[in-house]
Design a protein around this motif. Structure first.
Motif, short mmCIF file in Angstrom:
data_model
loop_
_atom_site.label_atom_id
_atom_site.label_comp_id
_atom_site.label_asym_id
_atom_site.label_seq_id
_atom_site.Cartn_x
_atom_site.Cartn_y
_atom_site.Cartn_z
N CYS A 123 33.94 40.39 31.38
CA CYS A 123 33.48 40.24 30.00
C CYS A 123 33.37 41.57 29.26
CB CYS A 123 32.14 39.52 29.98
SG CYS A 123 30.88 40.31 31.01
N SER A 124 33.69 42.67 29.90
CA SER A 124 33.63 43.98 29.26
C SER A 124 34.90 44.75 29.57
CB SER A 124 32.41 44.76 29.76
OG SER A 124 32.43 46.09 29.27
N LYS A 125 35.54 45.25 28.54
CA LYS A 125 36.79 45.99 28.75
C LYS A 125 36.55 47.42 29.21
CE LYS A 125 37.23 47.60 23.95
NZ LYS A 125 38.09 47.63 22.75
N ASP A 126 35.30 47.89 29.07
CA ASP A 126 34.99 49.27 29.39
C ASP A 126 34.33 49.45 30.76
OD1 ASP A 126 35.91 50.18 26.88
OD2 ASP A 126 33.98 49.63 25.96
N THR A 127 34.01 48.35 31.42
CA THR A 127 33.35 48.45 32.73
C THR A 127 34.01 47.51 33.72
OG1 THR A 127 31.73 46.75 32.14
CG2 THR A 127 31.11 49.04 31.74
N VAL A 128 33.87 47.87 34.99
CA VAL A 128 34.32 47.00 36.07
C VAL A 128 33.12 46.69 36.96
CG1 VAL A 128 36.70 47.81 36.09
CG2 VAL A 128 34.98 48.98 37.50
N VAL A 129 33.20 45.56 37.62
CA VAL A 129 32.20 45.18 38.61
C VAL A 129 32.76 45.51 39.99
CG1 VAL A 129 30.87 43.29 39.63
CG2 VAL A 129 31.32 43.33 37.16
N ILE A 130 31.95 46.15 40.81
CA ILE A 130 32.34 46.46 42.19
C ILE A 130 31.37 45.75 43.11
CG2 ILE A 130 32.80 48.28 43.87
CD1 ILE A 130 33.08 50.22 41.53
N CYS A 131 31.90 44.94 44.00
CA CYS A 131 31.04 44.16 44.89
C CYS A 131 31.73 43.95 46.22
CB CYS A 131 30.70 42.82 44.25
SG CYS A 131 32.14 41.75 43.99
N MET A 132 31.03 43.30 47.13
CA MET A 132 31.61 42.90 48.40
C MET A 132 31.87 41.40 48.38
SD MET A 132 29.60 45.19 51.24
CE MET A 132 27.95 44.84 50.62
N GLY A 133 33.03 40.99 48.87
CA GLY A 133 33.33 39.58 48.92
C GLY A 133 33.96 39.07 47.63
N SER A 134 33.90 37.77 47.43
CA SER A 134 34.53 37.11 46.28
C SER A 134 33.48 36.37 45.48
CB SER A 134 35.60 36.12 46.77
OG SER A 134 36.57 36.78 47.54
N PRO A 135 33.02 36.93 44.36
CA PRO A 135 32.00 36.25 43.57
C PRO A 135 32.57 35.04 42.84
CG PRO A 135 32.74 38.20 42.43
CD PRO A 135 33.41 38.21 43.77
N ALA A 136 31.75 34.03 42.68
CA ALA A 136 32.16 32.84 41.95
C ALA A 136 31.89 32.95 40.45
CB ALA A 136 31.44 31.61 42.50
N ASP B 32 27.30 35.84 33.92
CA ASP B 32 27.16 34.63 34.71
C ASP B 32 28.24 33.60 34.38
OD1 ASP B 32 25.78 33.51 36.86
OD2 ASP B 32 24.75 32.10 35.55
N GLY B 33 29.29 34.06 33.71
CA GLY B 33 30.40 33.16 33.41
C GLY B 33 31.26 32.90 34.62
N GLU B 34 31.85 31.73 34.67
CA GLU B 34 32.70 31.36 35.80
C GLU B 34 33.98 32.19 35.77
OE1 GLU B 34 34.63 27.36 37.87
OE2 GLU B 34 33.50 27.23 35.98
N LEU B 35 34.38 32.65 36.95
CA LEU B 35 35.54 33.52 37.03
C LEU B 35 36.80 32.70 37.29
CD1 LEU B 35 34.00 36.44 39.12
CD2 LEU B 35 34.31 36.31 36.66
N LYS B 36 37.21 31.93 36.31
CA LYS B 36 38.39 31.07 36.49
C LYS B 36 39.66 31.88 36.66
CE LYS B 36 36.55 27.16 33.84
NZ LYS B 36 36.75 26.28 32.65
N ASP B 37 39.77 32.97 35.90
CA ASP B 37 41.00 33.76 35.92
C ASP B 37 40.81 35.12 36.56
OD1 ASP B 37 42.32 31.75 34.48
OD2 ASP B 37 41.55 32.53 32.59
N TRP B 38 39.81 35.23 37.41
CA TRP B 38 39.50 36.55 37.94
C TRP B 38 40.59 37.09 38.86
CZ3 TRP B 38 37.14 38.57 42.70
CH2 TRP B 38 37.33 37.72 43.79
N MET B 39 41.40 36.21 39.45
CA MET B 39 42.46 36.66 40.33
C MET B 39 43.49 37.52 39.60
SD MET B 39 41.95 35.69 43.46
CE MET B 39 43.56 35.76 44.21
#
Length: 225
Positions: free
Chosen positions: A19-32, A38-45
């Motif tokens: 949801c932000s063009k200026d930031t990335v999320v870094i995490c472990m695993g595959s968030p839903a 808290d939006g659904e990551l339909k196109d996150w792939m």
């Protein structure tokens, strides 16, 4: 935010935008869902990548020069200032290395960082399956002769002028006979080893930041990635 499922047992980070063009999320695993909105990551792939730990087993990076911490492991013990030990993986992933007890052959190193392979084979990227038989034979034969010459030479170990680094660099020079690939240890360190270590330290920094948070994710500016 929906629960995160871990999909890879080895150290691995997932990096994605939502949801932000200026930031990335870094995490472990595959968030839903996106931890920011808290939006659904339909196109996150289509907007994610995974960063895997750069170290490997020596069996998975044959015919390479490899390094490891002299004591401990990269993830738990290495901060960039500890001593490193260097060895030469043969075509089976067995590692020949040199210390104050002489030349040793280990069946494998369970955790090591591949730093150099033959210039005409991108082995660090494509792995053992891309190594032609002729290159495997040349690597092994050169390693056998180089090891023999060091044993015949029989000079004592010296921390400054006859150590594990000299043993590995001598092999590199013997393998590439048509040119002088590296004039000295400082050149080999700056041109070959340091870029790999910097990448490793960057991974460790991000991984430990993620692990240190209760939420198991962090936000990073895109310009810093």
């Amino acid at each position: 935010m929906r629960p995160i499922s871990i999909v890879h047992q080895d150290p691995c980070l997932t990096v994605f935008k939502h949801c932000s063009k200026d930031t990335v999320v870094i995490c472990m695993g595959s968030p839903a869902s996106c931890p920011l909105c808290d939006g659904e990551l339909k196109d996150w792939m289509f907007s994610f990548r995974q960063i895997f730990a750069p170290w490997k087993t020596s069996e998975s990076c044959p015919c390479t020069i490899v390094i490891r911490p002299t004591n401990g492991r990269f993830l738990q013990d290495y901060t960039g200032v500890e001593d490193l030990h260097i060895g030469i993986a043969d075509s089976d992933g067995q590692v020949l290395h040199y210390d104050d007890n002489g030349i040793k052959r280990d069946t494998f190193w369970p955790e090591c960082l591949p730093v150099w392979s033959q210039p005409d084979a991108d082995l660090l990227t494509y792995g053992s399956g891309s190594i032609p038989d002729t290159q495997r034979c040349r690597w092994n034969n050169t390693l056998t002769l180089h090891t023999l010459s060091w044993r015949i030479d029989n000079h004592a170990y010296n921390e400054q002028v006859r150590n594990c680094f000299d043993f590995a660099l001598g092999f590199v020079r013997a393998l590439i006979t048509e040119t002088e690939p590296f004039g000295n240890k400082e050149m080999f360190t700056s041109e070959v080893i340091l870029p790999k270590i910097q990448r490793l330290l960057r991974f460790l920094e991000l991984y430990k930041k993620v692990c240190s948070t209760a939420r198991s994710w962090i936000i990073q500016d895109t310009k810093d990635m």
